[in-house]
Design an enzyme around this catalytic site. Structure first.
Site, short mmCIF file in Angstrom:
data_model
loop_
_atom_site.label_atom_id
_atom_site.label_comp_id
_atom_site.label_asym_id
_atom_site.label_seq_id
_atom_site.Cartn_x
_atom_site.Cartn_y
_atom_site.Cartn_z
N ASP A 93 19.48 15.01 21.27
CA ASP A 93 19.41 13.58 21.57
C ASP A 93 20.84 13.05 21.44
OD1 ASP A 93 19.20 10.80 21.47
OD2 ASP A 93 17.28 10.86 20.42
N VAL A 94 21.40 12.51 22.51
CA VAL A 94 22.81 12.07 22.45
C VAL A 94 23.02 10.94 21.44
CG1 VAL A 94 23.49 12.82 24.77
CG2 VAL A 94 22.58 10.50 24.43
N TYR A 130 20.73 -2.84 29.69
CA TYR A 130 21.29 -1.75 30.50
C TYR A 130 22.67 -2.14 31.04
CZ TYR A 130 21.54 1.80 34.19
OH TYR A 130 21.94 2.83 35.02
N LYS A 151 26.29 -0.38 30.15
CA LYS A 151 27.13 0.26 31.18
C LYS A 151 28.50 -0.43 31.28
CE LYS A 151 24.31 3.50 32.40
NZ LYS A 151 24.65 4.90 32.21
P1 NAD Z 1 17.18 10.30 35.22
O1 NAD Z 1 16.24 9.46 34.45
O2 NAD Z 1 16.65 11.23 36.27
O3 NAD Z 1 18.12 11.15 34.24
C1 NAD Z 1 18.51 10.70 32.98
C2 NAD Z 1 18.76 11.91 32.13
O4 NAD Z 1 19.18 11.49 30.83
C3 NAD Z 1 17.50 12.75 31.94
O5 NAD Z 1 17.84 14.11 32.02
C4 NAD Z 1 17.05 12.39 30.53
O6 NAD Z 1 16.31 13.41 29.88
C5 NAD Z 1 18.41 12.18 29.87
N1 NAD Z 1 18.32 11.44 28.62
C6 NAD Z 1 17.76 10.22 28.40
N2 NAD Z 1 17.87 9.89 27.12
C7 NAD Z 1 18.54 10.90 26.49
C8 NAD Z 1 18.95 11.15 25.17
N3 NAD Z 1 18.71 10.27 24.19
N4 NAD Z 1 19.60 12.31 24.89
C9 NAD Z 1 19.84 13.22 25.85
N5 NAD Z 1 19.45 13.05 27.14
C10 NAD Z 1 18.81 11.90 27.45
O7 NAD Z 1 18.18 9.28 35.90
P2 NAD Z 1 19.55 9.47 36.69
O8 NAD Z 1 19.48 8.48 37.78
O9 NAD Z 1 19.85 10.87 37.01
O10 NAD Z 1 20.56 8.91 35.60
C11 NAD Z 1 21.73 9.57 35.19
C12 NAD Z 1 22.77 8.54 34.81
O11 NAD Z 1 23.11 7.79 35.96
C13 NAD Z 1 22.24 7.52 33.78
O12 NAD Z 1 23.26 7.23 32.85
C14 NAD Z 1 21.95 6.30 34.64
O13 NAD Z 1 22.02 5.11 33.90
C15 NAD Z 1 23.05 6.41 35.67
N6 NAD Z 1 22.81 5.66 36.90
C16 NAD Z 1 21.78 5.97 37.74
C17 NAD Z 1 21.59 5.22 38.90
C18 NAD Z 1 20.46 5.50 39.87
O14 NAD Z 1 20.24 4.70 40.79
N7 NAD Z 1 19.76 6.60 39.76
C19 NAD Z 1 22.46 4.17 39.19
C20 NAD Z 1 23.50 3.88 38.32
C21 NAD Z 1 23.67 4.64 37.18
#
Ligand code: NAD
Length: 244
Positions: free
Chosen positions: A63-64, A152, A156
């Site tokens: 867990d980060v 959120y 960010k």
């Molecule tokens: P996702 O939900 O598919 O992936 C998120 C990942 O983070 C998952 O693997 C999850 O298990 C992991 N995670 C969550 N909490 C955690 C913790 N406490 N410890 C370790 N791992 C943890 O979503 P994604 O879209 O792939 O998101 C990846 C990053 O991109 C995130 O930081 C998200 O905020 C950012 N982001 C995504 C989008 C989008 O539209 N998908 C847009 C902007 C930013």
């Protein structure tokens, strides 16, 4: 093969942007540390895909938001890889709560995972990095705000302050940058109705939702020697959704 002989720690790599990033680094020769929280089955699928293509990776459950767990993960990867060259702090959660729904506990959890988790990941990797690059995953919402997720957006935006400060402090050995994705096709958007998805596509000047691999390629660029004179920036990967 820009990353042959390099070791990369990718947090939240069991799916979405993190999984695409881990696979891309492995395709370019890196040994990848695939961090995951609960989804061991999905993380194993990522590793299987990497190994099938002749790449190398190891699974790192942590867990980060736990200093102990992410430190143990970084130490383990460093032992196998002989140090760490690249950190991608990608793990994140988006609870999508409005102002009248969010509790202090929800606010704290978002900040703990998205911002403190990014900080703890950097602190865990740092003792193992003599040189290299860190890339943090922010969001367009850091700039635009959102009517359903002030926690959120704040987390960010916090990442951008962290990135700028680390870039100054860790230069010249380590470059530190961010990417800010727009709408990307991952679980984060899986709650969308078809209508909502069409509205999103219409809103983006490039007229489509981005693919996780398109964010991964921006991350790989920033981590590579191709970006050798770039530090402290945030690269938008958003199809023109927010130009600033
Ligand atoms: P996702 O939900 O598919 O992936 C998120 C990942 O983070 C998952 O693997 C999850 O298990 C992991 N995670 C969550 N909490 C955690 C913790 N406490 N410890 C370790 N791992 C943890 O979503 P994604 O879209 O792939 O998101 C990846 C990053 O991109 C995130 O930081 C998200 O905020 C950012 N982001 C995504 C989008 C989008 O539209 N998908 C847009 C902007 C930013």
């Amino acid at each position: 093969m820009r990353f042959r002989g390099k070791t990369a720690l990718i947090t939240g790599a069991s799916r979405g942007i993190g999984a695409a990033t881990a696979i891309s680094f492995a395709q370019e020769g890196a040994l990848v540390g695939i961090n995951y929280l609960r989804s061991e089955r999905e993380a194993r699928e990522v590793l299987k895909r990497i190994e099938k293509e002749g790449g190398e990776g190891i699974l790192l459950k942590a867990d980060v938001s736990s200093e102990r767990e992410i430190r143990y993960a970084a130490d383990t990867l460093s032992e196998v890889g002989g140090g760490i060259d690249i950190l991608v702090a990608n793990a994140g959660i988006y609870q999508r709560k409005k102002v009248d729904e969010i509790t202090a506990e929800m606010w704290r959890r978002t900040l703990e995972v998205n911002l403190t988790g990014a900080f703890l990941s950097a602190m865990a990797a740092l003792p193992h990095m003599r040189s290299g690059a860190m890339v943090f995953v922010s969001s367009q919402l850091a700039f635009r705000g959102t009517p359903h997720g002030m926690d959120y957006a704040a987390s960010k935006a916090g990442i951008l302050g962290l990135v700028k400060s680390l870039a100054l402090e860790l230069a010249p050995e380590i470059r530190v940058n961010a990417v800010s994705p727009g709408y990307i096709d991952t679980d984060i958007l899986s709650g969308d109705t078809p209508e909502k998805r069409r509205r999103r596509e219409e809103e983006v000047p490039l007229k489509r939702i981005g693919r996780p691999e398109e964010v991964a390629s921006a991350i790989l660029y920033l981590a590579s020697d191709d970006a050798s004179y770039i530090t402290g920036v945030c690269l938008d990967v958003n199809g023109g959704l927010y130009i600033h």
